[in-house]
Write a protein that holds these residues in place. Structure first.
Motif, mmCIF file in Angstrom:
data_model
loop_
_atom_site.group_PDB
_atom_site.id
_atom_site.type_symbol
_atom_site.label_atom_id
_atom_site.label_comp_id
_atom_site.label_asym_id
_atom_site.label_seq_id
_atom_site.Cartn_x
_atom_site.Cartn_y
_atom_site.Cartn_z
ATOM 1 N N LEU A 41 -54.332 19.300 -10.683
ATOM 2 C CA LEU A 41 -54.955 19.507 -11.203
ATOM 3 C C LEU A 41 -55.391 17.898 -12.244
ATOM 4 N N GLY A 42 -55.203 17.271 -11.993
ATOM 5 C CA GLY A 42 -55.586 16.102 -11.978
ATOM 6 C C GLY A 42 -56.122 14.873 -10.976
ATOM 7 N N GLU A 43 -55.955 16.027 -9.553
ATOM 8 C CA GLU A 43 -56.831 15.588 -8.624
ATOM 9 C C GLU A 43 -58.506 16.247 -9.240
ATOM 10 N N ARG A 44 -58.206 17.391 -9.614
ATOM 11 C CA ARG A 44 -59.706 18.348 -9.834
ATOM 12 C C ARG A 44 -60.065 17.313 -11.413
ATOM 13 N N ARG A 45 -59.780 17.443 -11.757
ATOM 14 C CA ARG A 45 -60.311 16.483 -12.702
ATOM 15 C C ARG A 45 -60.786 15.663 -13.034
ATOM 16 N N SER A 46 -60.398 14.529 -11.920
ATOM 17 C CA SER A 46 -60.906 13.306 -11.595
ATOM 18 C C SER A 46 -62.468 13.339 -10.785
ATOM 19 N N VAL A 47 -62.216 14.946 -9.836
ATOM 20 C CA VAL A 47 -63.799 14.079 -9.103
ATOM 21 C C VAL A 47 -64.704 14.309 -9.556
ATOM 22 N N PRO A 48 -65.354 12.843 -9.231
ATOM 23 C CA PRO A 48 -67.151 12.602 -10.106
ATOM 24 C C PRO A 48 -67.846 13.774 -10.327
ATOM 25 N N ILE A 49 -68.938 13.801 -10.891
ATOM 26 C CA ILE A 49 -70.039 14.539 -10.918
ATOM 27 C C ILE A 49 -70.975 14.160 -11.191
ATOM 28 N N VAL A 50 -71.837 15.003 -10.408
ATOM 29 C CA VAL A 50 -73.146 14.411 -9.683
ATOM 30 C C VAL A 50 -73.846 14.180 -11.056
ATOM 31 N N ARG A 51 -74.791 12.744 -10.773
ATOM 32 C CA ARG A 51 -75.083 12.411 -11.781
ATOM 33 C C ARG A 51 -76.798 13.024 -11.943
ATOM 34 N N PRO A 52 -77.159 13.518 -13.490
ATOM 35 C CA PRO A 52 -77.993 14.576 -13.357
ATOM 36 C C PRO A 52 -79.023 13.836 -12.670
ATOM 37 N N CYS A 53 -80.192 14.797 -12.906
ATOM 38 C CA CYS A 53 -81.500 14.418 -12.450
ATOM 39 C C CYS A 53 -83.048 15.353 -13.004
ATOM 40 N N THR A 54 -83.704 14.406 -13.805
ATOM 41 C CA THR A 54 -84.505 14.939 -14.254
ATOM 42 C C THR A 54 -86.068 15.449 -12.840
ATOM 43 N N ARG A 55 -85.962 14.524 -12.229
ATOM 44 C CA ARG A 55 -86.827 14.958 -11.399
ATOM 45 C C ARG A 55 -86.092 14.131 -10.347
ATOM 46 N N ALA A 56 -85.507 15.821 -8.582
ATOM 47 C CA ALA A 56 -85.041 15.134 -7.899
ATOM 48 C C ALA A 56 -85.899 15.615 -6.509
ATOM 49 N N ILE A 57 -85.670 14.908 -5.527
ATOM 50 C CA ILE A 57 -86.297 15.592 -4.293
ATOM 51 C C ILE A 57 -85.223 15.471 -3.292
ATOM 52 N N MET A 58 -85.258 15.879 -1.646
ATOM 53 C CA MET A 58 -84.493 15.253 -0.843
ATOM 54 C C MET A 58 -85.198 14.773 0.437
ATOM 55 N N VAL A 59 -84.351 13.569 0.631
ATOM 56 C CA VAL A 59 -85.281 13.082 1.792
ATOM 57 C C VAL A 59 -84.413 13.193 3.166
ATOM 58 N N ASP A 60 -84.435 13.870 3.779
ATOM 59 C CA ASP A 60 -83.006 13.926 4.966
ATOM 60 C C ASP A 60 -82.047 14.326 4.638
ATOM 61 N N SER A 61 -82.442 14.755 3.204
ATOM 62 C CA SER A 61 -81.025 15.848 2.846
ATOM 63 C C SER A 61 -79.892 14.468 1.673
ATOM 64 N N ARG A 62 -80.910 13.745 1.644
ATOM 65 C CA ARG A 62 -80.301 12.828 0.723
ATOM 66 C C ARG A 62 -81.416 13.059 -0.421
ATOM 67 N N LEU A 63 -80.079 12.764 -1.521
ATOM 68 C CA LEU A 63 -81.081 12.954 -2.775
ATOM 69 C C LEU A 63 -81.380 11.865 -3.818
ATOM 70 N N TRP A 64 -82.784 12.341 -3.984
ATOM 71 C CA TRP A 64 -82.977 10.612 -4.652
ATOM 72 C C TRP A 64 -83.443 11.554 -5.849
ATOM 73 N N CYS A 65 -83.586 10.279 -7.160
ATOM 74 C CA CYS A 65 -83.951 10.694 -8.493
ATOM 75 C C CYS A 65 -84.550 10.392 -8.902
ATOM 76 N N ASP A 66 -85.283 11.225 -10.100
ATOM 77 C CA ASP A 66 -85.784 9.884 -11.047
ATOM 78 C C ASP A 66 -87.205 9.004 -10.660
ATOM 79 N N GLU A 67 -86.484 7.452 -10.899
ATOM 80 C CA GLU A 67 -87.341 6.551 -10.484
ATOM 81 C C GLU A 67 -86.901 6.302 -8.934
ATOM 82 N N GLU A 68 -86.195 7.143 -8.279
ATOM 83 C CA GLU A 68 -86.251 6.727 -6.725
ATOM 84 C C GLU A 68 -87.707 7.220 -5.645
ATOM 85 N N VAL A 69 -88.096 8.281 -6.896
ATOM 86 C CA VAL A 69 -89.124 9.143 -6.313
ATOM 87 C C VAL A 69 -90.219 8.648 -5.991
#
Length: 208
Positions: A41-69
């Motif tokens: 249970l402790g390990e599950r709680r420690s899994v990092p949450i994906v950062r929120p993206c107001t504006r997101a795109i996928m480039v070659d299957s990689r996530l680009w967020c906000d100022e990266e777009v």
């Protein structure tokens, strides 16, 4: 041992002193299972949450967020890059190996969902290197969906919209605003209210 497991361990030790080794084996199994469960249970709680993206795109299957777009498609390719009449939209997906091999890039290729919306919105668009994210990714990242342009698959990423309602939305095009969805059978004011955060329209888009 943390504060959650210490009282439990104390009770186990007292039980062993009272009942002797005959109970020992079964109690040890219970203790081990409890401790391992708490650790998991402790390990599950420690899994990092994906950062929120107001504006997101996928480039070659990689996530680009906000100022990266970038604003223009050409920025995704080595200079000079393909020309495009439209800017990048939130929720777009790119395969640069295909995109950058072209002299002109357009998100309006049949199959991306911008014409009749009947396809899955992925296959043909991907062959040109400019498509949309999968419905699951669009929903997880809460990316906007254009009611006048989205494919049926893309529309199903919206809350309370399944394949049947998505087909009716396509059949009812064009829309002047999100509120116009109330004319679609099966969509009422409550559903429209839930869609406002993600659905939008471009009334100027011509729909055949």
């Amino acid at each position: 041992m943390d504060r959650c497991t210490r009282p439990f361990a104390g009770r186990v030790a007292a039980r062993l002193r009272t009942h002797g080794p005959t109970v020992g084996a079964s109690v040890v199994v219970i203790v081990v299972a409890f401790v391992l469960g708490a650790a998991a249970l402790g390990e599950r709680r420690s899994v990092p949450i994906v950062r929120p993206c107001t504006r997101a795109i996928m480039v070659d299957s990689r996530l680009w967020c906000d100022e990266e777009v970038p604003a223009e498609v050409a920025a995704l390719c080595p200079a000079p890059g393909p020309e495009a009449h439209e800017p990048i939209a939130a929720g777009d997906a790119f395969d640069t190996s295909r995109l950058c091999a072209r002299s002109f890039a357009s998100p309006d290729a049949p199959g991306r969902g911008q014409s009749d919306g009947q396809s899955d919105g992925q296959s043909h668009g991907q062959s040109h290197g400019w498509s949309r994210m999968s419905p699951d990714d669009l929903a997880a990242l809460q990316q906007p969906v254009d009611l006048n342009r989205a494919s049926i698959a893309e529309l199903t990423s919206l809350p309370r919209i399944g394949p049947a309602l998505a087909r009716r939305i396509v059949q009812g095009r064009p829309y002047d605003d999100v509120e116009s969805l109330v004319r679609v059978r099966g969509i009422g004011p409550a559903t429209v209210a839930r869609l406002r955060g993600r659905a939008f329209v471009r009334p100027s888009v011509a729909v055949p």
